[in-house]
Design a protein around this motif. Structure first.
Motif, short mmCIF file in Angstrom:
data_model
loop_
_atom_site.label_atom_id
_atom_site.label_comp_id
_atom_site.label_asym_id
_atom_site.label_seq_id
_atom_site.Cartn_x
_atom_site.Cartn_y
_atom_site.Cartn_z
N ILE A 369 0.75 -1.20 -0.05
CA ILE A 369 0.06 -0.10 0.13
C ILE A 369 0.88 1.18 -0.07
N ASN A 370 2.00 1.24 0.74
CA ASN A 370 2.98 2.31 0.56
C ASN A 370 3.27 2.78 -0.35
N ASN A 399 -4.27 -4.15 13.43
CA ASN A 399 -4.09 -4.13 11.92
C ASN A 399 -5.41 -3.44 11.19
N LEU A 400 -6.32 -3.75 11.76
CA LEU A 400 -7.55 -3.18 10.98
C LEU A 400 -7.31 -1.47 11.03
N LYS A 401 -7.28 -0.99 12.17
CA LYS A 401 -7.19 0.25 12.58
C LYS A 401 -6.04 0.92 11.58
N LEU A 404 -7.03 1.13 7.95
CA LEU A 404 -8.18 2.13 7.51
C LEU A 404 -7.43 3.67 7.77
N THR A 405 -6.17 3.65 8.15
CA THR A 405 -5.85 5.06 8.13
C THR A 405 -5.35 5.44 6.76
N TYR A 406 -5.33 4.62 5.72
CA TYR A 406 -4.98 4.88 4.33
C TYR A 406 -6.19 5.59 3.75
N ALA A 407 -5.95 6.21 2.65
CA ALA A 407 -7.27 6.92 1.96
C ALA A 407 -7.58 6.15 0.79
N PHE A 408 -8.26 5.29 1.09
CA PHE A 408 -9.12 4.42 0.06
C PHE A 408 -10.29 5.14 -0.38
N PRO A 409 -10.46 5.10 -1.60
CA PRO A 409 -11.68 5.79 -2.31
C PRO A 409 -12.71 5.13 -1.82
N ILE A 410 -13.09 3.71 -1.84
CA ILE A 410 -14.08 3.17 -1.64
C ILE A 410 -13.84 1.75 -1.11
N ALA A 426 -15.25 0.39 13.14
CA ALA A 426 -14.00 1.04 12.75
C ALA A 426 -14.13 1.88 11.42
N VAL A 427 -15.00 1.15 10.43
CA VAL A 427 -15.00 1.95 9.21
C VAL A 427 -15.91 3.33 9.34
N LYS A 428 -16.83 3.47 10.33
CA LYS A 428 -17.42 4.49 10.65
C LYS A 428 -16.78 5.49 11.19
N GLU A 429 -15.76 5.23 12.28
CA GLU A 429 -14.75 6.13 12.69
C GLU A 429 -13.75 6.61 11.96
N SER A 430 -13.52 5.86 10.97
CA SER A 430 -12.19 6.10 9.94
C SER A 430 -12.71 7.35 8.75
#
Length: 615
Positions: A369-370, A399-401, A404-410, A426-430
């Motif tokens: 991803i990086n 790992n999930l958090k 989810l710090t990465y800027a996925f479009p969808i 976690a998704v709602k929070e991110s």
């Protein structure tokens, strides 16, 4: 020519009784009446013609209603009403005349009259008298009048073209009123009615004068359904020879008018040159008039949408040179159900064709991803959640958090299962956009998304021309500016074919290697010189347009250099490359007397036969 009458003449002719004499010699030019109504509850449109120029009528119902008012209310309403500019107020024989009418009639020098008939009879007699007395008409030479799609079209200008287009319009099922010397009469509603001068007094056949003094008997050749004696005039079309140095309206926002007997009629100037099917353009002008009467001004709408597009580009919400796909388009294309992030779908963009299943990332390996230049769409299926469940809670949440710090479009979920609560929270929070696809298999989602994204982000090229579909084939019409591409396409649409794009066509190569053409940001608009911008989808319906189409054939329109109408057949097939793909190209020579649309159909049918293996 001006015709008028006076209140005094009306009193004498209709034998009216004068209750209060104001200015009986006031001149009346408009044969209209108004029976009062809203004024009795205090609603006064002080600028209306009805209350300032028309003769007003008060019947028994209105007078009786006034008598129910208190003296204060009656005085207020009648005083305000009588202060207006109407020339006379006539009461029917059985209507009560309140004293306040007399009082304020004297104050404002108003004519108050009494009829010896009921209101309905008084109105009928007065209308007949005014329409006969105030009849205004003139004869206009070298003007033709037709009814086209229910619209009265006054036609003048270039004589040769006018006669030819009239015959074609009559053949197309429209109706002729007169071929020349139209009698125009102004009605009481300030509208213009056109008459055939010769047919007002007899029932002989309608004749269309041809060049050279010969006549075509329209009644014999086309039947009585092809004619009528009069028609309300809606638009004026002026035909003139094409002038290369003159600017012809290409947008249609600015409107021109011409006056007939003091009334203005919308004027459209159409330049005449080879390759233009004037009958089709005039038919479209009539349809466009009807569209405007329904409240849709296409040029203004197009201009507003163009300005919105420019504004969005400045705000970065619309693609410019950088290819960015709004998430909203993917959601609409695949009917994805939005779970979170609906407020972000218009302002979030996909910038790559990558579609991932995040197995390594969920293990805690984020190097891929990086290293990715643009992070793509993420797909989750039950397998990803089973894997998460196999990890210890500490690693799973960490790992999930981090993921989810990465800027996925969808983030896309497959259908048919319920994600665990910790993931949803976690998704709602991110703040990511989370959707559910209508497919149960991740492989199907990925395949569909890959095909769509590969086509969208593939190399593209914009070509000047008109892209249409004929007999199932995608055909690009090219040629120099002004050769008649749009007019030819317009007639093809009349013949039942479909428009994809006018002026600028964007081509890209899909995953199968086919060249696909589509319209620009504002689809299905067409520009016709003299007529302006028209909306094909609204004028002709959804069956007349389509969004994309594979390119099968190019037809280039060229001016006919040979002066002979029948030129020697030559091999006019070449190959043109678009996005490194060879496309067959045909040359079509355009001239007056040749129907370009019909010849395009023949070329496409010939191409169809070659595809089927026939020569």
């Amino acid at each position: 020519m001006k015709t008028f009458t006076t209140v005094r003449e009306i009193v004498e002719k209709l034998n009216l009784k004068i209750i209060n004499e104001g200015n009986l010699d006031i001149k009346l030019y408009i044969p209209n009446l108004y029976q009062i109504g809203y004024e009795l509850v205090g609603f006064l449109d002080r600028d209306s013609d009805e209350l300032n120029k028309y003769i007003n009528i008060c019947g028994i119902k209105e007078a009786t209603y006034i008598e129910t008012f208190s003296s204060q209310k009656k005085d207020k309403i009648i005083s305000e009403y009588m202060s207006l500019g109407f020339p006379a107020l006539i009461f029917s024989k059985d209507a009560i005349i309140a004293e306040e009418f007399i009082t304020y009639a004297k104050k404002y020098n108003k004519n108050i009259l009494r009829s010896d008939e009921k209101a309905s009879v008084t109105i009928r007699k007065l209308k007949f008298f005014l329409s006969k007395t105030l009849l205004i008409e003139e004869i206009y030479q070298d003007y033709s009048l037709l009814e086209i799609h229910g619209v009265g079209v006054l036609l003048t200008g270039y004589l040769d073209a006018r006669k030819a287009v009239m015959v074609e319009l009559i053949e197309r099922g429209h109706r002729m009123i007169t071929d020349k010397n139209v009698v125009i009469q102004r009605t009481g509603e300030r509208e213009l009615i056109g008459y055939n001068q010769k047919k007002r007094d007899n029932n002989d056949h309608f004749l269309l004068e041809k060049i050279g003094g010969n006549y075509v008997d329209v009644t014999n050749h086309f039947g009585v359904k092809a004619t009528r004696k009069n028609k309300l005039i809606n638009i004026l079309v002026v035909l003139e020879k094409w002038d290369e140095k003159k600017f012809y309206d290409r947008l249609g926002v600015d409107e021109e008018y011409e006056s007939f007997i003091g009334e203005k009629i919308k004027k459209i100037t159409l330049p005449v040159r080879k390759g233009r099917n004037l009958a089709v353009i005039i038919e479209t002008a009539a349809l466009n008039f009807r569209l405007r009467k329904m409240g849709l001004n296409t040029p203004v709408y197009f201009l507003r949408k163009s300005q919105e597009l420019i504004r969005k580009r400045k705000e970065g919400k619309v693609m410019t040179n950088e290819k960015r796909l709004p998430v909203s388009k993917v959601i609409n294309e695949f009917d994805l159900e939005i779970v979170y992030g609906e407020n972000k779908i218009e302002d979030t963009f996909i910038k790559s064709t990558n579609v991932y299943r995040p197995s390594l990332s969920l293990i805690g390996f984020f190097d891929l991803i990086n290293e990715a230049k643009e992070i793509g769409i993420q797909v989750f299926s039950p397998i990803e959640f089973k894997f998460l469940e196999s990890r210890c809670e500490k690693d799973r949440i960490a790992n999930l958090k981090q993921y989810l710090t990465y800027a996925f479009p969808i983030i896309v979920l497959t259908n048919g299962f319920t994600p665990p609560d910790y993931f949803m929270e976690a998704v709602k929070e991110s703040g990511h956009i989370l959707v559910v696809a209508p497919y149960k298999k991740a492989s199907q989602i990925i395949a569909n998304l890959n095909n769509f994204l590969e086509s969208f982000f593939s190399e593209s090229v914009s070509v000047h021309g008109v892209f249409v579909e004929l007999f199932g084939f995608g055909v690009l019409l090219t040629g120099r500016s002004g050769i008649g591409k749009s007019e030819t396409a317009l007639e093809l649409i009349h013949r039942g074919h479909r428009l994809i794009s006018d002026d600028i066509v964007k081509f890209y190569k899909d995953t199968q290697g086919d060249i696909i053409g589509k319209s620009a940001e504002l689809p299905f608009f067409m520009e016709i010189r003299g007529l302006g911008i028209i909306d094909i989808k609204t004028l002709y319906g959804l069956s007349a347009v389509r969004i994309t189409k594979r390119l099968d054939l190019i037809i280039e329109l060229q001016s006919l250099e040979n002066t002979d109408y029948m030129s020697t057949p030559t091999e006019n097939t070449t190959i043109e490359e678009i996005l490194e793909t060879p496309i067959k190209k045909k040359i079509l020579e355009v001239s007056s007397g040749r129907n370009a649309a019909a010849m395009v159909e023949v070329i496409v049918m010939d191409h169809m036969s070659s595809v089927l293996g026939q020569k």
